[in-house]
Design an enzyme around this catalytic site. Structure first.
Site, PDB file in Angstrom:
ATOM      1  N   ASP A  29     -13.830  12.263 -25.527  1.00 33.85           N
ATOM      2  CA  ASP A  29     -12.684  11.373 -25.750  1.00 33.85           C
ATOM      3  C   ASP A  29     -13.206   9.988 -26.130  1.00 33.85           C
ATOM      4  OD1 ASP A  29      -9.619  10.848 -23.839  1.00 33.85           O
ATOM      5  OD2 ASP A  29     -10.428   9.713 -25.515  1.00 33.85           O
ATOM      6  N   ASP A  37      -8.738  11.633 -31.417  1.00 29.23           N
ATOM      7  CA  ASP A  37      -9.934  11.109 -30.737  1.00 29.23           C
ATOM      8  C   ASP A  37     -10.449  11.993 -29.610  1.00 29.23           C
ATOM      9  OD1 ASP A  37      -8.232  10.508 -28.525  1.00 29.23           O
ATOM     10  OD2 ASP A  37      -9.481   8.769 -28.047  1.00 29.23           O
ATOM     11  N   GLU A  38      -9.971  13.213 -29.533  1.00 27.51           N
ATOM     12  CA  GLU A  38     -10.252  14.011 -28.350  1.00 27.51           C
ATOM     13  C   GLU A  38     -10.429  15.483 -28.714  1.00 27.51           C
ATOM     14  OE1 GLU A  38      -7.551  14.665 -24.415  1.00 27.51           O
ATOM     15  OE2 GLU A  38      -6.859  13.237 -25.906  1.00 27.51           O
TER      16      GLU A  38
HETATM   17  P1  TTP Z   1      -6.252   7.884 -25.675  1.00 32.12           P
HETATM   18  O1  TTP Z   1      -7.538   8.654 -25.730  1.00 32.12           O
HETATM   19  O2  TTP Z   1      -5.240   8.267 -24.672  1.00 32.12           O
HETATM   20  O3  TTP Z   1      -6.564   6.346 -25.445  1.00 32.12           O
HETATM   21  P2  TTP Z   1      -7.741   5.446 -25.986  1.00 32.12           P
HETATM   22  O4  TTP Z   1      -8.739   6.232 -26.763  1.00 32.12           O
HETATM   23  O5  TTP Z   1      -7.137   4.292 -26.717  1.00 32.12           O
HETATM   24  O6  TTP Z   1      -8.396   4.868 -24.665  1.00 32.12           O
HETATM   25  P3  TTP Z   1      -9.312   5.620 -23.611  1.00 32.12           P
HETATM   26  O7  TTP Z   1     -10.600   4.850 -23.616  1.00 32.12           O
HETATM   27  O8  TTP Z   1      -8.585   5.478 -22.316  1.00 32.12           O
HETATM   28  O9  TTP Z   1      -9.461   7.026 -24.056  1.00 32.12           O
HETATM   29  O10 TTP Z   1      -5.542   7.914 -27.080  1.00 32.12           O
HETATM   30  C1  TTP Z   1      -6.271   7.913 -28.292  1.00 32.12           C
HETATM   31  C2  TTP Z   1      -5.550   7.104 -29.355  1.00 32.12           C
HETATM   32  O11 TTP Z   1      -4.248   7.630 -29.562  1.00 32.12           O
HETATM   33  C3  TTP Z   1      -5.337   5.651 -28.975  1.00 32.12           C
HETATM   34  O12 TTP Z   1      -6.445   4.833 -29.332  1.00 32.12           O
HETATM   35  C4  TTP Z   1      -4.096   5.288 -29.698  1.00 32.12           C
HETATM   36  C5  TTP Z   1      -3.328   6.575 -29.823  1.00 32.12           C
HETATM   37  N1  TTP Z   1      -2.211   6.580 -28.860  1.00 32.12           N
HETATM   38  C6  TTP Z   1      -0.963   6.138 -29.278  1.00 32.12           C
HETATM   39  O13 TTP Z   1      -0.781   5.799 -30.442  1.00 32.12           O
HETATM   40  N2  TTP Z   1       0.058   6.110 -28.366  1.00 32.12           N
HETATM   41  C7  TTP Z   1      -0.114   6.476 -27.047  1.00 32.12           C
HETATM   42  O14 TTP Z   1       0.833   6.414 -26.250  1.00 32.12           O
HETATM   43  C8  TTP Z   1      -1.426   6.932 -26.626  1.00 32.12           C
HETATM   44  C9  TTP Z   1      -1.678   7.342 -25.205  1.00 32.12           C
HETATM   45  C10 TTP Z   1      -2.433   6.965 -27.571  1.00 32.12           C
HETATM   46 MG    MG Z   2      -9.525   8.034 -26.043  1.00 28.93          MG
END
Ligand code: TTP
Ligand code: MG
Length: 394
Positions: free
Chosen positions: A15, A110-111
């Site tokens: 992630d 991203d995951e």
């Molecule tokens: P996440 O992996 O949930 O968040 P992140 O990568 O920003 O942070 P973390 O370090 O905690 O993993 O989500 C990945 C991307 O998806 C995030 O950068 C933006 C997008 N996203 C949205 O657009 N809306 C949302 O509600 C969420 C949770 C994510």
């Molecule tokens: Mg993330």
């Protein structure tokens, strides 16, 4: 299902850290080290997509209204999302994963889950596992399959930093549920392995909200029965949980024991890369449509390039104001991922439609007849200069 016993699986969850915000900080040095909020303008009714870790200190979170984020952190820099940039990175990291295993399940941009069990490893992955001596076989002593998983996750994280300039967190465990929990344990830029022997202890204190598939409703029903954590869940019989929760009860009972047999389900290989856009107002001007087509061709090429894919068949699609949709295709003698070639072919195809003669409400371009084997020729494994600086300029 041919995926082996629970002990033998090695699952990695990757992630990216603060993904959209991290891409913005990478691409604009002025944003580095500062609270960055990706979303609508601060005074808008839009929501926060994500924010940098510097902004999280102030309590800013994903999905929060931007106006609230602004109140919490007035010094934050608000930037609009650039999805095309995120998609390029997303494809790049998937390509990195594919060097190690043939079993990849992307969950979002991203995951992803990776099955890094021996049967799925590519030569690079097998070599890493062999080098850290975790292979089962004639060895004496208990083999540790997680050791190989750790080595692979470590190497993937290194590749991601080196090639994209971004950090990712990884979790390694025997199944998806545990691997995903693990990747979250040491964010950002962390790597956590949950050893099979640690699982019961680890789950005992885990709040039930963190168990896979437990949403608000199930959580409050569990809590109303005095079940608040893994230990509470593990104390109930299978029958009792099935009586309360039906099929979900079986999953809960299994998860409390660290069991989750869901396979990593790879995406089917893509058949085409395309982009289309519906206009806010119908467009009759041919020049205007050609301009739009040029940027669409550029986006398609960028996506293909990031994936190391080329294709032979170019298709243009137009929809007129009366909703009639027409496609025109042409197949080239050789595969391409070149924006100029795609655009040039698209113009010829556009000339065989009603574009310029009547208002259009949509135009799109796609490339099919994909050749995934072109991959290494188009984009070697170690691109120099790094692709985020090379971005499409010849
Ligand atoms: P996440 O992996 O949930 O968040 P992140 O990568 O920003 O942070 P973390 O370090 O905690 O993993 O989500 C990945 C991307 O998806 C995030 O950068 C933006 C997008 N996203 C949205 O657009 N809306 C949302 O509600 C969420 C949770 C994510
Ligand atoms: Mg993330």
């Amino acid at each position: 299902m041919g995926q082996g016993s629970e002990e033998s699986r090695v699952i990695i969850h990757i992630d990216m850290d603060a993904f959209f915000a991290a891409v913005e900080q990478r691409d604009d040095p002025a944003l580095r080290g500062r609270p960055v909020v990706v979303g609508g303008p601060p005074d808008s009714r839009g929501v926060v997509c994500t924010c940098s870790y510097e902004a999280r200190v102030f309590g800013v979170r994903s999905a929060m209204p931007c106006s609230q984020a602004w109140r919490l952190c007035p010094q934050a820099v608000f930037v609009r999302p650039r999805f095309a940039a995120y998609e390029i990175v997303s494809r790049h990291i998937r390509r990195i994963f594919s060097r190690y295993t043939d079993c990849i399940e992307p969950l979002s941009l991203d995951e992803a889950y990776l099955d890094a069990s021996p049967g799925h490893l590519m030569p690079v992955g097998r070599a890493l596992v062999a080098a850290c001596g975790s292979r089962t076989g004639a060895e004496t002593g208990a083999p540790d399959p997680m050791k190989g998983g750790r080595a692979i996750a470590h190497s993937i994280r290194q590749d991601i930093v080196r090639e994209t300039g971004l950090t990712a967190s990884a979790g390694v465990a025997a199944n998806k549920f545990l691997a995903k929990l693990a990747s979250d344990m040491d964010k950002p830029d962390g790597l956590t392995v949950i050893q099979p022997a640690m699982v019961r202890e680890f789950l005992a204190t885990l709040p039930i909200e963190r168990f896979w598939g437990v949403g608000k409703v199930t959580a409050s029903r569990l809590r109303s029965k005095g079940i608040c954590d893994g230990a509470g869940l593990a104390a109930r019989s299978r029958d009792e949980l099935v009586r309360f929760f039906g099929k979900t009860g079986i999953l809960l009972w299994e998860m409390a024991r660290g069991v989750d047999e869901r396979p990593v389900e790879p995406e089917r290989e893509r058949k085409s890369y395309g982009r289309e856009t519906t206009f806010q107002r119908d467009i009759e001007s041919l020049e205007e449509i050609q301009d739009i087509l040029e940027s669409l061709a550029g986006e398609v090429a960028a996506g293909m390039d990031a994936s190391g894919v080329a294709g032979t068949t170019i298709t243009v699609k137009v929809r007129t104001a009366d909703f009639a949709t027409v496609t025109r295709s042409h197949t080239l003698p050789r595969p391409t991922a070149d924006a100029r070639v795609i655009f040039h072919e698209s113009l010829a195809l556009l000339a065989r439609t009603r574009a310029g003669h009547e208002p259009l409400r949509l135009v799109g371009v796609s490339v099919s007849g994909l050749d995934h084997r072109e991959q290494d020729v188009l984009q070697p494994d170690l691109p120099f200069p790094p692709p985020w600086r090379a971005s499409g300029q010849g």
